[in-house]
Design a protein around this motif. Sequence first.
Motif, short mmCIF file in Angstrom:
data_model
loop_
_atom_site.label_atom_id
_atom_site.label_comp_id
_atom_site.label_asym_id
_atom_site.label_seq_id
_atom_site.Cartn_x
_atom_site.Cartn_y
_atom_site.Cartn_z
N HIS A 139 0.85 -1.20 0.00
CA HIS A 139 0.00 0.00 0.00
C HIS A 139 0.88 1.25 0.00
N PHE A 140 0.68 2.10 -1.01
CA PHE A 140 1.43 3.35 -1.14
C PHE A 140 0.50 4.49 -0.75
N ASP A 141 0.70 5.00 0.47
CA ASP A 141 -0.29 5.92 1.06
C ASP A 141 -0.06 7.36 0.62
N ASN A 142 -0.19 7.59 -0.67
CA ASN A 142 -0.12 8.95 -1.21
C ASN A 142 -0.91 8.98 -2.53
N PRO A 143 -2.23 9.23 -2.43
CA PRO A 143 -3.04 9.22 -3.66
C PRO A 143 -2.77 10.42 -4.57
N MET A 144 -1.87 11.33 -4.14
CA MET A 144 -1.59 12.51 -4.95
C MET A 144 -0.32 12.36 -5.79
N VAL A 145 0.39 11.25 -5.66
CA VAL A 145 1.62 11.08 -6.40
C VAL A 145 1.32 11.02 -7.90
N ASP A 146 2.19 11.66 -8.72
CA ASP A 146 1.94 11.72 -10.17
C ASP A 146 2.27 10.40 -10.85
N HIS A 147 3.50 9.94 -10.65
CA HIS A 147 3.95 8.71 -11.28
C HIS A 147 4.60 7.82 -10.23
N LEU A 148 4.10 6.64 -10.07
CA LEU A 148 4.66 5.69 -9.13
C LEU A 148 4.85 4.37 -9.87
N SER A 149 6.11 4.02 -10.09
CA SER A 149 6.44 2.79 -10.82
C SER A 149 6.97 1.76 -9.83
N VAL A 150 6.45 0.52 -9.90
CA VAL A 150 6.85 -0.55 -8.99
C VAL A 150 7.39 -1.72 -9.82
N TYR A 151 8.60 -2.22 -9.44
CA TYR A 151 9.23 -3.32 -10.15
C TYR A 151 9.48 -4.44 -9.15
N ARG A 152 9.03 -5.64 -9.53
CA ARG A 152 9.33 -6.84 -8.71
C ARG A 152 10.53 -7.53 -9.33
N LEU A 153 11.54 -7.72 -8.48
CA LEU A 153 12.77 -8.34 -8.95
C LEU A 153 13.06 -9.60 -8.14
N ASN A 154 13.66 -10.58 -8.79
CA ASN A 154 14.07 -11.75 -8.03
C ASN A 154 15.43 -11.48 -7.39
N LYS A 155 15.99 -12.50 -6.72
CA LYS A 155 17.24 -12.26 -5.99
C LYS A 155 18.42 -12.00 -6.91
N ARG A 156 18.24 -12.30 -8.22
CA ARG A 156 19.28 -11.98 -9.19
C ARG A 156 19.00 -10.64 -9.88
N ASN A 157 18.05 -9.87 -9.32
CA ASN A 157 17.65 -8.55 -9.84
C ASN A 157 17.07 -8.62 -11.25
N GLU A 158 16.46 -9.77 -11.53
CA GLU A 158 15.77 -9.93 -12.80
C GLU A 158 14.31 -9.51 -12.62
N LEU A 159 13.77 -8.82 -13.61
CA LEU A 159 12.39 -8.29 -13.52
C LEU A 159 11.37 -9.43 -13.55
N ILE A 160 10.52 -9.46 -12.53
CA ILE A 160 9.42 -10.42 -12.51
C ILE A 160 8.15 -9.78 -13.08
N GLU A 161 7.86 -8.58 -12.58
CA GLU A 161 6.65 -7.88 -13.04
C GLU A 161 6.79 -6.40 -12.68
N SER A 162 6.14 -5.53 -13.48
CA SER A 162 6.16 -4.08 -13.19
C SER A 162 4.73 -3.56 -13.12
N TYR A 163 4.56 -2.46 -12.36
CA TYR A 163 3.23 -1.86 -12.15
C TYR A 163 3.37 -0.35 -12.33
N LYS A 164 2.32 0.27 -12.85
CA LYS A 164 2.26 1.71 -13.00
C LYS A 164 1.07 2.26 -12.21
N LEU A 165 1.35 3.15 -11.26
CA LEU A 165 0.32 3.80 -10.46
C LEU A 165 0.54 5.32 -10.51
#
Length: 846
Positions: A106-132
């Motif tokens: 939960h990102f408790d700031n509904p006023m943020v303009d661009h919030l990008s979230v990246y899920r990485l594994n332990k080798r820093n490989e991208l699992i999934e990304s989200y745009k909020l």
Amino acid sequence: METKTLRYHATALAILIFILYIISTLASNLVVPTRYTIDKTTPVYLDFAYYIDESKSHTLNDIILNPNLLTHQSLSDIPWSFKQQNYWLFIDLENKSLDTQDIVAHFDNPMVDHLSVYRLNKRNELIESYKLGDKVKSLTLFQYSVPHIRFALESKTTERLAIKIDTTGISKTPINLYRHKEFVDLVRSQTGIWGIFAGVLLMAALYNLVLYFGIKDRVYLVYIGYIISALCLMGIVMGFGFYLWPLEWQLYLHEKVIFSNYSMAFFTLAFCTMFLRYHKDKCWRYKMSKALLTLIFLLALITLFIPEYIAAPLFFCVLSLLYIMCAILIYNKLRTGFRWAKFYVFSWVPLIVGAAIQPLELTGFLDYSFAIRHAFLVAILCEVILMAMALADRVRYQRERALYHATHTQQTKLLNSAKLKQAFMSLQAQGRNTTLCLIKIRHFNSLNTIITPSQGYTLIKHVAKQIELELSHEREFTSLDIDFNNSPRLADLGSGIFACISTKNQNQQSLEGALIKVINSLPKQYEIQGLNLQLTYNIGISNAAKNDDFEYWTKRGYLALKKAKSSNDLVVSASNNSNILMDVALAAKLQKAIKDNQLALYYQPQIGLKFNQVSGAEALLRWPNPAFKGVSIEELITLAEHTGIINELTLWVIEQACKDIIKLTEQGYKDHPISVNLSAKNLSIKNLAEKVENILIKYQVPPQLLKFELTESALVDSHEALISLVNELSDLGVRVVLDDFGTGYSSLSYLVNYRFTELKVDKSFVFDLTNNTANKVIVQTAIDMAHNLGLSITMEGIETQDVHHLLKEMGADRAQGYLYAKPLPYDDYLHFLKSQYSLKMLNSTF
């Protein structure tokens, strides 16, 4: 305190305790979600790091390839600011349990303009990304209002969340990880608080709108503006605004959030100014407040065109000025004893505390929590509730003040006629005796011409205080009002007149004795600036009949006072005879009688003394209706003058006299003039001479057969206008008579300035003429003077043959009086003309 009142207070206290219990229970169920983040409820371990990209140029790969850029500290230690920079937040999650964990970030700031979230594994490989963020399109309302992502963390695995925050507004974005169940609790708590907040504020707005329509006070509209701006601002900051208005509106408001802050500040100061009634005082504090309001308004407009990171610091500076200005306004009212300013102060306490918590949390002085996050919202909610109480107290105070002003005179602070009327109606409803007693300071209106109004009010209060003291010793005088301090028995009716009510069944002499006792104790002297005024008093008494109304009751009292003044009596009681009172209803009936031709002219003959023959008559108005038998013609004339129908009445008399002249002519009396009386009020008839001429032409009446008798009062009131009228009537051939000659102050000058053809000597000089030597000299002089001026002369009030013979010897031309005939209806007068029996007996020795 009465037992009944204590019982009601105990009931109200029990209700309050029950309400507080419900609130505490609700609060305990709502303010708990942030206690149960995932690190406290599951074997998931977290590690944190962050990087602040001031250049806003680094990518995720740049940071991963340069791990030295990261600062390994708790996210609560991030130095958030309004600078334009990107924030990279890293959260390492290790699930040591044997079960897969369903996690919600939960990102408790509904006023943020661009919030990008990246899920990485332990080798820093991208699992999934989200745009909020509010600049991201195609999100659901839930994702906009509660920015979050949901994912599963497998057993015995490690993942990394990389979060990029890119916004022009408030950058601080608290991040909490929950299991799905705890996240549902969080949403439930948030929506519960949001619903309570929005519901209370909307109901408060509707309540104030109803008050505005009922009371028409602009302060309620200003407070509605404050409520709406607070609802708008908190909807932006907390995120529930997405559910209040269209998505496009909310996204636009996000961009202009500082404008909403200014709006709330503007209405806060405007409400403070108007609530404390500074707009009525127009003092320097009001001018300062108005200047600050203008500044806030201009800065609010400017924020629409500048970035938020520039506008926000400027707003915080203005906010300090707002608090200082409000403190000055409130302190001044408290210092001057403004009663309901105290309740207004209480409403500021939660607002100040809540407003302080929010910036302290944003700047890191207070740790983030669910309660801290919603502190300002709850503060506004408490402020609105307390303000509703303050407004209710203000309404109660204004109602009490309005009632006070309605029942008290503004200058003397004494009870007025409204309270007297209320007491009268209450006593009448109880069937009790009600006798109005009016006490007047004699010649008070004359005193007002030499003393100032404030000195006059001081005199009234001085006399009223003594009257009140004396009335308190007499149990028969009822209290007109009852409060905790006293029970006043006196009302101030203005112009130095006081009123009280006697409820005792007693004879008139007993009441008069009590009142005389009262006024004998009143001050007989009053000193103003070295002048020792001599005070005397009159009393008028009016007994109320069973069906009397208040106006009728007081009118009789005023008539009694008027009679006391003219007769110099100390106490006068008004008659209960309703026919004596002239009112609108009687005037309406008189006007209808004129239109329906229900009035009549009676004629009293004027006798030529040379041959003892009728030489004319005076027309006298009568109302031959048995219902108005007790009303004198003099009273009717006065009533007509006061109500403006005197001109209508006069024109009717002139026209009826002309009709009767023609009828007399047809009966063979071709040289029989009729006299009609004119008063000063008739001069307001526009083009009177022209109207007379039209009537003469209409009935073909020779103008010399119509006479107008003018009293000296008419000459005094309208000298120039009357000269013109007399000339116009004389030019028509109508004869004008100076009536009541000798009773005025300058009658001789009138003989020079006016074209009179005849004098009429008042009956006061004729009465007892045979025994009064002085009157003989006056009458003889008047006769000689009239003849020398070429005028004829008529004597009024002849009642004896001795006076008749004496006037004949003196050389008078005509005489009029009861000796010859009383005023007669037309038919009886015509019979008198034909017989003239009483005239034939004038020379009789019997």
